[in-house]
Design a protein around this motif. Structure first.
Motif, PDB file in Angstrom:
ATOM      1  N   LEU A   9      51.491  -1.784  -5.551  1.00  0.00           N
ATOM      2  CA  LEU A   9      52.618  -2.662  -5.215  1.00  0.00           C
ATOM      3  C   LEU A   9      52.174  -4.115  -5.118  1.00  0.00           C
ATOM      4  O   LEU A   9      52.863  -5.020  -5.596  1.00  0.00           O
ATOM      5  CB  LEU A   9      53.266  -2.210  -3.915  1.00  0.00           C
ATOM      6  CG  LEU A   9      53.920  -0.833  -3.947  1.00  0.00           C
ATOM      7  CD1 LEU A   9      54.418  -0.463  -2.555  1.00  0.00           C
ATOM      8  CD2 LEU A   9      55.043  -0.815  -4.949  1.00  0.00           C
ATOM      9  N   TYR A  10      51.011  -4.335  -4.502  1.00  0.00           N
ATOM     10  CA  TYR A  10      50.466  -5.693  -4.400  1.00  0.00           C
ATOM     11  C   TYR A  10      50.194  -6.268  -5.788  1.00  0.00           C
ATOM     12  O   TYR A  10      50.573  -7.406  -6.087  1.00  0.00           O
ATOM     13  CB  TYR A  10      49.190  -5.660  -3.553  1.00  0.00           C
ATOM     14  CG  TYR A  10      48.454  -6.964  -3.513  1.00  0.00           C
ATOM     15  CD1 TYR A  10      48.959  -8.043  -2.803  1.00  0.00           C
ATOM     16  CD2 TYR A  10      47.246  -7.122  -4.184  1.00  0.00           C
ATOM     17  CE1 TYR A  10      48.285  -9.255  -2.756  1.00  0.00           C
ATOM     18  CE2 TYR A  10      46.571  -8.321  -4.148  1.00  0.00           C
ATOM     19  CZ  TYR A  10      47.083  -9.382  -3.433  1.00  0.00           C
ATOM     20  OH  TYR A  10      46.420 -10.570  -3.405  1.00  0.00           O
TER      21      TYR A  10
ATOM     22  N   ASP B 170      51.510  -5.363  -8.600  1.00  0.00           N
ATOM     23  CA  ASP B 170      52.776  -5.540  -9.308  1.00  0.00           C
ATOM     24  C   ASP B 170      53.451  -6.852  -8.902  1.00  0.00           C
ATOM     25  O   ASP B 170      53.993  -7.568  -9.744  1.00  0.00           O
ATOM     26  CB  ASP B 170      53.685  -4.351  -9.026  1.00  0.00           C
ATOM     27  CG  ASP B 170      54.792  -4.217 -10.031  1.00  0.00           C
ATOM     28  OD1 ASP B 170      54.542  -4.447 -11.222  1.00  0.00           O
ATOM     29  OD2 ASP B 170      55.913  -3.890  -9.613  1.00  0.00           O
ATOM     30  N   LEU B 171      53.404  -7.165  -7.627  1.00  0.00           N
ATOM     31  CA  LEU B 171      53.977  -8.439  -7.167  1.00  0.00           C
ATOM     32  C   LEU B 171      53.203  -9.637  -7.714  1.00  0.00           C
ATOM     33  O   LEU B 171      53.798 -10.630  -8.118  1.00  0.00           O
ATOM     34  CB  LEU B 171      54.011  -8.479  -5.643  1.00  0.00           C
ATOM     35  CG  LEU B 171      55.017  -7.540  -4.982  1.00  0.00           C
ATOM     36  CD1 LEU B 171      54.827  -7.554  -3.467  1.00  0.00           C
ATOM     37  CD2 LEU B 171      56.425  -7.949  -5.348  1.00  0.00           C
ATOM     38  N   LYS B 172      51.881  -9.543  -7.707  1.00  0.00           N
ATOM     39  CA  LYS B 172      51.075 -10.656  -8.203  1.00  0.00           C
ATOM     40  C   LYS B 172      51.277 -10.873  -9.693  1.00  0.00           C
ATOM     41  O   LYS B 172      51.430 -12.009 -10.145  1.00  0.00           O
ATOM     42  CB  LYS B 172      49.587 -10.418  -7.914  1.00  0.00           C
ATOM     43  CG  LYS B 172      49.234 -10.489  -6.447  1.00  0.00           C
ATOM     44  CD  LYS B 172      49.664 -11.785  -5.816  1.00  0.00           C
ATOM     45  CE  LYS B 172      48.607 -12.820  -5.901  1.00  0.00           C
ATOM     46  NZ  LYS B 172      48.942 -14.070  -5.235  1.00  0.00           N
TER      47      LYS B 172
ATOM     48  N   GLY C 237      53.874  -9.964 -11.381  1.00  0.00           N
ATOM     49  CA  GLY C 237      55.263 -10.395 -11.546  1.00  0.00           C
ATOM     50  C   GLY C 237      55.452 -11.887 -11.356  1.00  0.00           C
ATOM     51  O   GLY C 237      56.377 -12.475 -11.916  1.00  0.00           O
ATOM     52  N   GLU C 238      54.577 -12.525 -10.579  1.00  0.00           N
ATOM     53  CA  GLU C 238      54.663 -13.980 -10.397  1.00  0.00           C
ATOM     54  C   GLU C 238      54.349 -14.740 -11.680  1.00  0.00           C
ATOM     55  O   GLU C 238      54.739 -15.887 -11.835  1.00  0.00           O
ATOM     56  CB  GLU C 238      53.683 -14.431  -9.311  1.00  0.00           C
ATOM     57  CG  GLU C 238      54.029 -13.961  -7.927  1.00  0.00           C
ATOM     58  CD  GLU C 238      52.973 -14.330  -6.898  1.00  0.00           C
ATOM     59  OE1 GLU C 238      51.984 -15.019  -7.260  1.00  0.00           O
ATOM     60  OE2 GLU C 238      53.132 -13.933  -5.739  1.00  0.00           O
TER      61      GLU C 238
ATOM     62  N   TYR D 147      45.093  -4.917 -12.783  1.00  0.00           N
ATOM     63  CA  TYR D 147      46.171  -3.956 -12.999  1.00  0.00           C
ATOM     64  C   TYR D 147      45.730  -2.895 -14.018  1.00  0.00           C
ATOM     65  O   TYR D 147      45.979  -1.708 -13.856  1.00  0.00           O
ATOM     66  CB  TYR D 147      47.408  -4.696 -13.489  1.00  0.00           C
ATOM     67  CG  TYR D 147      48.718  -3.990 -13.249  1.00  0.00           C
ATOM     68  CD1 TYR D 147      48.844  -2.619 -13.363  1.00  0.00           C
ATOM     69  CD2 TYR D 147      49.856  -4.706 -12.937  1.00  0.00           C
ATOM     70  CE1 TYR D 147      50.048  -1.979 -13.162  1.00  0.00           C
ATOM     71  CE2 TYR D 147      51.066  -4.080 -12.729  1.00  0.00           C
ATOM     72  CZ  TYR D 147      51.159  -2.715 -12.849  1.00  0.00           C
ATOM     73  OH  TYR D 147      52.348  -2.084 -12.649  1.00  0.00           O
TER      74      TYR D 147
END
Length: 94
Positions: free
Chosen positions: A30-31, A33-35, A37-38, A67
């Protein structure tokens, strides 16, 4: 505390520890994916082009590498948690 009670406690603790590793590894996804996604330019790339840096802003390469490494190890970690947790439980309660 008897030795049987201690063995049972350690057996269940090994199962919960394996579950905690599994959850931690999932939270790391999740972490990541957020990074990642930025750094997406306009829209998410198709799955076949997920690791293509052309779909991301500059600076995304280290996060894409992490990732990719997570994706490469995911099955081994998940199956390892299941096998190790159950094996330790079985060995300690047998």
């Amino acid at each position: 505390m008897s030795i049987d009670a201690l063995r049972t406690f350690v057996a269940w603790a090994s199962v919960y520890a394996a579950f905690a590793v599994f959850l931690g590894y999932s939270a790391y996804l999740l972490y990541l994916d957020l990074k990642v996604g930025e750094y997406v330019r306009t829209e998410l790339p198709p799955k076949s082009e997920r690791w293509n840096p052309e779909y991301y802003k500059p600076g995304a390469e280290p996060w894409l590498a992490r990732y990719r490494l997570w994706d490469r190890w995911r099955i081994a970690v998940w199956l390892g948690c299941i096998v190790v947790g159950n094996l330790l439980y079985w060995l300690l309660t047998a």
